[in-house]
Design a protein around this motif. Sequence first.
Motif, short mmCIF file in Angstrom:
data_model
loop_
_atom_site.label_atom_id
_atom_site.label_comp_id
_atom_site.label_asym_id
_atom_site.label_seq_id
_atom_site.Cartn_x
_atom_site.Cartn_y
_atom_site.Cartn_z
N ALA A 62 23.22 35.52 37.51
CA ALA A 62 23.79 35.40 38.85
C ALA A 62 23.04 36.27 39.85
O ALA A 62 22.74 35.83 40.96
CB ALA A 62 25.27 35.77 38.82
N LEU A 63 22.72 37.52 39.46
CA LEU A 63 21.96 38.41 40.35
C LEU A 63 20.60 37.83 40.71
O LEU A 63 20.08 38.07 41.80
CB LEU A 63 21.77 39.79 39.71
N SER A 76 19.92 34.61 40.94
CA SER A 76 20.03 33.25 41.47
C SER A 76 20.20 33.21 42.98
O SER A 76 21.20 33.71 43.51
CB SER A 76 21.23 32.55 40.83
N PRO A 77 19.27 32.55 43.69
CA PRO A 77 19.45 32.38 45.13
C PRO A 77 20.68 31.52 45.44
O PRO A 77 21.27 31.65 46.51
CB PRO A 77 18.17 31.67 45.58
N VAL A 119 23.54 31.78 44.03
CA VAL A 119 24.70 32.67 43.99
C VAL A 119 24.56 33.80 44.99
O VAL A 119 25.48 34.10 45.75
CB VAL A 119 24.89 33.25 42.57
N MET A 120 23.39 34.40 45.03
CA MET A 120 23.18 35.61 45.83
C MET A 120 22.53 35.35 47.19
O MET A 120 22.39 36.27 47.99
CB MET A 120 22.30 36.61 45.04
N GLU A 142 19.79 35.09 49.96
CA GLU A 142 18.53 35.83 50.14
C GLU A 142 18.54 37.18 49.44
O GLU A 142 17.49 37.80 49.28
CB GLU A 142 18.26 36.01 51.63
N GLY A 143 19.71 37.63 49.00
CA GLY A 143 19.81 38.91 48.29
C GLY A 143 19.54 38.80 46.80
O GLY A 143 19.73 39.76 46.07
N ALA A 144 19.11 37.62 46.35
CA ALA A 144 18.84 37.44 44.92
C ALA A 144 17.74 38.39 44.47
O ALA A 144 16.77 38.64 45.18
CB ALA A 144 18.44 36.00 44.64
N TRP A 145 17.93 38.92 43.28
CA TRP A 145 16.95 39.85 42.68
C TRP A 145 16.24 39.08 41.58
O TRP A 145 16.78 38.89 40.49
CB TRP A 145 17.71 41.07 42.15
N GLY A 200 16.41 39.52 37.75
CA GLY A 200 17.70 39.32 37.11
C GLY A 200 17.73 38.10 36.21
O GLY A 200 18.30 38.12 35.12
N THR A 201 17.10 37.01 36.67
CA THR A 201 17.05 35.79 35.87
C THR A 201 16.36 36.05 34.54
O THR A 201 16.85 35.62 33.48
CB THR A 201 16.30 34.68 36.62
#
Length: 172
Positions: free
Chosen positions: A67-68, A70-71, A73-74, A76-79, A82-83
């Motif tokens: 989730a962290l 995933s764009p 889910v997150m 533009e704050g996706a990291w 994380g994937t």
Amino acid sequence: MSVIVPALIVLATVVAMEGVAWASHKYVMHGFGWAWHRDHHEPHDRMLEKNDRFALVGAGLSIAMFALGSPLVMGEGAWWPGTWIGLGVLVYGVIYTLVHDGLVHQRYFKWVPKRGYARRLVQAHKLHHATVGKEGGVSFGFVFARDPARLKTELKRQREAGLATLRDSAGR
């Protein structure tokens, strides 16, 4: 982005998860999480154990990392790492399920290795189960196993120091 960086992240996560698993087994499962882990150390004929709840914790960690990363889910704050970390946690979970639950405890298939690293894993984990209760013990990892002869020496030292109670020859 090159496929090399994500592959290295996945690989590093799988290796790191053995350390996480070792620490959580020693300090959580044999500590405040003993209520969930105890039935794993006791004979039973149930398909599932309370101990299997720890797999759900690992799955939750993997899902959270996906989730962290995933764009969707997150935003533009996706990291992005994380994937790949989530995938590494998932891969470790599959390895754990096949090696620990499958090979060592024979929950899914029956095969007793006669030699090699698979035999060493089985021996090391049997030595982990040689103690009664949550105190003492050896071999808290699931994939990397120390030399069984050294583990036996450590168990003997723990018993003599009163730090562990070993099972008798009947498994009690």
